[in-house]
Design an enzyme around this catalytic site. Structure first.
Site, PDB file in Angstrom:
ATOM      1  CD  GLN A  46     -18.663   6.380   1.223  1.00  0.00           C
ATOM      2  OE1 GLN A  46     -17.849   5.479   0.991  1.00  0.00           O
ATOM      3  NE2 GLN A  46     -19.087   6.647   2.447  1.00  0.00           N
ATOM      4  N   GLY A  58     -10.153   7.478   1.749  1.00  0.00           N
ATOM      5  CA  GLY A  58      -9.037   6.563   1.925  1.00  0.00           C
ATOM      6  C   GLY A  58      -9.569   5.156   2.105  1.00  0.00           C
ATOM      7  N   GLY A  59     -10.576   5.053   2.945  1.00  0.00           N
ATOM      8  CA  GLY A  59     -11.217   3.773   3.175  1.00  0.00           C
ATOM      9  C   GLY A  59     -12.605   4.003   3.725  1.00  0.00           C
ATOM     10  CD  GLU A  91     -16.683   3.299   8.625  1.00  0.00           C
ATOM     11  OE1 GLU A  91     -15.937   3.739   7.731  1.00  0.00           O
ATOM     12  OE2 GLU A  91     -17.325   4.045   9.389  1.00  0.00           O
ATOM     13  CG  ASN A  92     -19.028   0.020   3.008  1.00  0.00           C
ATOM     14  OD1 ASN A  92     -19.802   0.756   3.609  1.00  0.00           O
ATOM     15  ND2 ASN A  92     -18.391   0.388   1.909  1.00  0.00           N
ATOM     16  CG  HIS A 117      -9.366   4.452  10.348  1.00  0.00           C
ATOM     17  ND1 HIS A 117      -9.248   5.421  11.327  1.00  0.00           N
ATOM     18  CD2 HIS A 117     -10.590   4.631   9.789  1.00  0.00           C
ATOM     19  CE1 HIS A 117     -10.359   6.141  11.354  1.00  0.00           C
ATOM     20  NE2 HIS A 117     -11.193   5.688  10.417  1.00  0.00           N
ATOM     21  CD  GLU A 118     -11.597   2.828   6.762  1.00  0.00           C
ATOM     22  OE1 GLU A 118     -12.690   2.763   7.351  1.00  0.00           O
ATOM     23  OE2 GLU A 118     -11.005   3.909   6.540  1.00  0.00           O
ATOM     24  CG  HIS A 145     -14.610   2.389  11.421  1.00  0.00           C
ATOM     25  ND1 HIS A 145     -15.188   3.259  12.313  1.00  0.00           N
ATOM     26  CD2 HIS A 145     -13.929   3.169  10.531  1.00  0.00           C
ATOM     27  CE1 HIS A 145     -14.878   4.514  11.972  1.00  0.00           C
ATOM     28  NE2 HIS A 145     -14.109   4.486  10.891  1.00  0.00           N
ATOM     29  CD  GLU A 168     -14.671   8.012  11.187  1.00  0.00           C
ATOM     30  OE1 GLU A 168     -13.552   7.473  11.338  1.00  0.00           O
ATOM     31  OE2 GLU A 168     -15.506   7.605  10.360  1.00  0.00           O
ATOM     32  CG  ASP A 189     -20.095  16.329   3.824  1.00  0.00           C
ATOM     33  OD1 ASP A 189     -20.429  15.144   4.035  1.00  0.00           O
ATOM     34  OD2 ASP A 189     -20.075  16.856   2.690  1.00  0.00           O
ATOM     35  CE1 TYR A 215     -11.620   9.669  10.403  1.00  0.00           C
ATOM     36  CE2 TYR A 215     -12.643  11.812  10.176  1.00  0.00           C
ATOM     37  CZ  TYR A 215     -12.520  10.491   9.772  1.00  0.00           C
ATOM     38  OH  TYR A 215     -13.295  10.013   8.762  1.00  0.00           O
ATOM     39  NE  ARG A 246      -7.068   8.938   0.835  1.00  0.00           N
ATOM     40  CZ  ARG A 246      -6.036   8.423   1.476  1.00  0.00           C
ATOM     41  NH1 ARG A 246      -4.992   7.952   0.792  1.00  0.00           N
ATOM     42  NH2 ARG A 246      -6.030   8.354   2.789  1.00  0.00           N
ATOM     43  CE  LYS A 248      -4.747  12.375   4.193  1.00  0.00           C
ATOM     44  NZ  LYS A 248      -4.120  11.174   4.760  1.00  0.00           N
TER      45      LYS A 248
HETATM   46  N1  BES Z   1     -15.899   6.374   7.709  1.00  0.00           N
HETATM   47  C1  BES Z   1     -14.786   7.059   7.176  1.00  0.00           C
HETATM   48  C2  BES Z   1     -15.012   7.631   5.817  1.00  0.00           C
HETATM   49  C3  BES Z   1     -16.174   8.599   5.749  1.00  0.00           C
HETATM   50  C4  BES Z   1     -16.275   9.639   6.643  1.00  0.00           C
HETATM   51  C5  BES Z   1     -17.123   8.474   4.776  1.00  0.00           C
HETATM   52  C6  BES Z   1     -17.355  10.510   6.565  1.00  0.00           C
HETATM   53  C7  BES Z   1     -18.207   9.348   4.698  1.00  0.00           C
HETATM   54  C8  BES Z   1     -18.320  10.371   5.604  1.00  0.00           C
HETATM   55  C9  BES Z   1     -13.543   6.162   7.134  1.00  0.00           C
HETATM   56  O1  BES Z   1     -13.476   5.247   8.172  1.00  0.00           O
HETATM   57  C10 BES Z   1     -12.342   7.048   7.299  1.00  0.00           C
HETATM   58  O2  BES Z   1     -12.246   7.666   8.298  1.00  0.00           O
HETATM   59  N2  BES Z   1     -11.449   7.077   6.320  1.00  0.00           N
HETATM   60  C11 BES Z   1     -10.253   7.884   6.358  1.00  0.00           C
HETATM   61  C12 BES Z   1      -9.047   7.064   6.712  1.00  0.00           C
HETATM   62  C13 BES Z   1      -8.545   7.197   8.099  1.00  0.00           C
HETATM   63  C14 BES Z   1      -7.213   6.507   8.297  1.00  0.00           C
HETATM   64  C15 BES Z   1      -8.553   8.556   8.701  1.00  0.00           C
HETATM   65  C16 BES Z   1     -10.034   8.442   4.976  1.00  0.00           C
HETATM   66  O3  BES Z   1     -10.863   8.187   4.108  1.00  0.00           O
HETATM   67  O4  BES Z   1      -9.061   9.151   4.761  1.00  0.00           O
HETATM   68 ZN    ZN Z   2     -13.117   6.125  10.033  1.00  0.00          ZN
END
Ligand code: BES
Ligand code: ZN
Length: 637
Positions: free
Chosen positions: A176, A305-306, A308-309, A332-333, A336, A355, A411, A419, A592, A594
């Site tokens: 990651q 959650g995901g 976007e690699n 979402h991914e 991206h 985002e 972070d 978002y 996860r 979140k």
């Molecule tokens: N790019 C993000 C994940 C991320 C953010 C990784 C900051 C490292 C640092 C990814 O696209 C994302 O936003 N994922 C969300 C899902 C979305 C539907 C809001 C998640 O992981 O919950």
């Molecule tokens: Zn994202």
């Protein structure tokens, strides 16, 4: 933005002016300024990413070639990184790269046809940024090669033992890199302002498959020797690797799913509408430019959650709910692939460009495929989260779209502000200019800045030049500045109205008033969204009320991770102990962020710090290093 670039003088003046006088986004006042014809000038690259050591205003990496052993016994990647570069300043005499927890074994520089050893130096170790790697460059130097090994503690890599996988037979590795952990995987210019193409050779035990965020053959034979190429230039945070006992199932000819066998069929089923999402995205914003689009469903310790690699989104298994109710994360991914991967924020201060745009596009795609009702419910759930984050912000500046220069950690850039406030800003623009104008504008934006990195000010300038000049009355400069440069949520934000949610609220109130029993609430047709709205809207209840809900709806232990999370948050708030054993299980099995950051935080602030510490002590080894660090900081240890 990448270099060199031809750009209109007025745009430069606007951008520089913004930075200099603090009177940002001089949108309206600029409309009458005489615009000179495009002059040949070169955009000065200013270093505005404070989370990198790289001297990217002097020299930029262009290509990375990795040759690595994936060593599961030592939990390290071990091999070489060979780097091409272009000089921005012809006099530059060194290249500075980011590294963190890397063991540097040797460095060579290619001069003419020969590789010569280099007198490199490694800087002091900074807890956040790692160590700068400085390599002196003679005038005729064309490449550098670094022999290195990662650390078993690298924050960007999680090494799982066989027991930590579903199959229990083979180890597993996944990375990651976002936001600044690419430097724990390889020496790179770890800033989203710099893009590289890459190639890689990975060697693994022959029973395993290795995958990267790059072109690869889903039907490659298992032989422990894998090659990858990514011909489109990407920022370092999109470097990604996964290796394990991974299988593949196609969804169509260029979309498919990878995962451990136990969840492969369920994942392909859950995500079977991904091709429709791709179609909706392409109708709005133009062709998908990356070749294949695959998803990999990772072990449950994946902290997002995901992610976007490119060509290979990384996904949490908590999305496999069985009813496609959580597939907005796929939308979402995938989105991206336009917002973020194609057009990238040039520093994490501009994270909303990644985002917020993506949340907006995601929601447009959900609306297109599943209708307005679902899209509006998702907006309303997001808005509630945003209000919570705004209310809890450590300082007001962190609720601006354009973040202040002094954010302490990348972070901090990824709250719901980036978002949801970002999404609602674009909804505001869409509403003011009209979809018929805003959609083609965004499509042009993605095309104009494709494979570049942009700032908030670049977007504002483009908005001004391409749209606002034609509709000067659509919005005022003050409205725009408020959205972008001021804290909080402007009054001009939409207030999504969902009939389904109103019905939930009416029934919830009737139950809370004692007019109906929980079992009589008409939940049969409720989607996950309605459940979340119901649960999130509950006040603190008494023990009997929690028990009544629980027995009517079997909430404790529910298999939908979003619903489970919402319920456990309520259970913690109200001290409803019968849920705690399942909460413990949830925290032991799901990584996860979140969910788990907020659950630990809620336990701590509701008098359950001991329980939180005890669970964390047991669960920690299974969490990703990123999650370990975040929870340690939540729990203050
Ligand atoms: N790019 C993000 C994940 C991320 C953010 C990784 C900051 C490292 C640092 C990814 O696209 C994302 O936003 N994922 C969300 C899902 C979305 C539907 C809001 C998640 O992981 O919950
Ligand atoms: Zn994202």
């Amino acid at each position: 933005m990448t270099f060199p670039k031809l750009i209109g003088a007025s745009a430069i003046a606007l951008t520089l002016g913004l930075a200099a006088c603090g009177d940002q986004a001089a949108i309206k006042s600029e409309t009458n300024v005489e615009t000179p014809a495009v002059v040949e000038t070169v955009r000065k690259i200013t270093k505005d990413d404070k989370f990198t050591y790289a001297n990217y205003d002097q020299i930029q990496t262009t290509h990375l070639d990795l040759d690595l052993d994936v060593n599961f016994d030592a939990k390290v990647l071990d091999g070489t990184a060979t780097i091409d570069f272009k000089r921005i300043n012809p006099e530059v005499d060194e290249i500075v790269l980011d590294t963190k927890d890397l063991l540097i074994k040797a460095v060579g520089v290619k001069r003419g046809e020969n590789w010569v050893p280099a007198e490199y130096s490694l800087g002091e170790d900074d807890e956040l940024l790692g160590q700068k790697l400085t390599i002196p460059l003679a005038e005729d130097a064309t490449k550098v090669r670094i022999g290195y090994r990662t650390s078993p503690e690298a924050e960007g890599l999680q090494w799982l033992s066989p027991e930590q996988t579903a199959g229990k037979k083979y180890p597993y590795l996944f990375s990651q890199a976002q936001a600044i952990n690419a430097r724990t995987m390889a020496p790179v210019m770890d800033t989203p302002a710099v893009r590289i193409t890459y190639t890689a050779n990975l060697r693994t035990p022959p029973e395993l498959i290795a995958l990267m965020s790059a072109e690869q053959d889903p039907y490659t034979p298992r032989d422990g020797d894998y090659s990858f190429r990514m011909d489109q230039p990407i920022p370092a945070y999109l470097l990604a690797i996964a290796a394990g006992d991974i299988n593949f199932k196609p969804i169509n000819d260029h979309i498919g799913v990878y995962s451990e066998q136990y969840i492969l069929d369920a994942s392909a089923k859950e995500f079977e509408e991904t091709p429709l999402m791709e179609g909706a995205n392409e109708r709005l914003y133009g062709p998908y430019r990356w070749g294949r689009y695959d998803l990999i469903v990772l072990p449950p310790s994946f902290p997002f959650g995901g992610m976007e690699n490119p060509r290979l989104s990384f996904m949490t298994p908590t999305l496999i709910a069985g009813d496609k109710s959580l597939t907005n994360v796929v939308a979402h991914e995938l989105a991206h692939s336009w917002s973020g991967n194609l057009v990238t924020n040039s520093s994490w201060r501009d994270a909303w460009l990644n985002e917020g745009f993506t949340s907006y596009v995601e929601n447009r795609v959900m609306e297109d495929l599943y209708g307005k009702d679902r899209a509006v419910m998702e907006q309303a759930l997001g808005l509630a989260d945003l209000k919570r984050d705004i209310a809890g912000a450590e300082r007001p500046e962190l609720t601006q779209l354009k973040l202040p220069a002094d954010i302490a950690h990348p972070d901090d850039a990824f709250s719901q502000v980036a978002y949801v406030k970002g999404q609602f800003f674009l909804m505001f623009l869409e509403e003011r200019f009209g979809r018929e104008h805003f959609d083609p504008f965004l499509k042009d934006y993605f095309n104009t800045f494709a494979f570049e990195s942009v700032t908030t000010e670049d977007f504002i300038t483009y908005l001004h030049d391409k749209l606002h000049v034609n509709f000067p009355d659509a919005l005022t400069r003050e409205e725009l500045n408020e959205w972008v440069y001021e804290p909080g949520l402007p009054d001009t934000a939409a207030d999504p109205q969902s009939d389904a949610f109103k019905n939930v609220e009416t029934q919830s109130a009737a139950w809370l008033n004692g007019d109906v029993k929980a079992a009589d609430i008409k939940t049969a047709d409720w989607s996950t969204h309605e459940w979340l709205h119901f649960l999130n809207g509950l006040p603190e209840l008494n023990e009997a009320q929690y028990a009544e809900l629980d027995s009517a709806f079997s909430l404790t232990g529910t298999q939908n991770a979003e619903t489970a999370f919402a319920w456990y948050m309520q259970a913690i708030k109200g001290g409803y102990e019968p849920a705690f054993a399942e909460l413990d299980k949830f925290l032991m099995s799901v990584g996860r962020g979140k969910f788990i950051y907020r659950l630990y935080d809620a336990l701590k602030s509701n008098g359950q710090a001991d329980m939180a510490n005890m669970i964390f002590a047991r669960a920690k080894a299974g969490y990703h290093p990123i999650a370990q660090r975040r929870i340690s900081s939540v729990l203050g240890n």
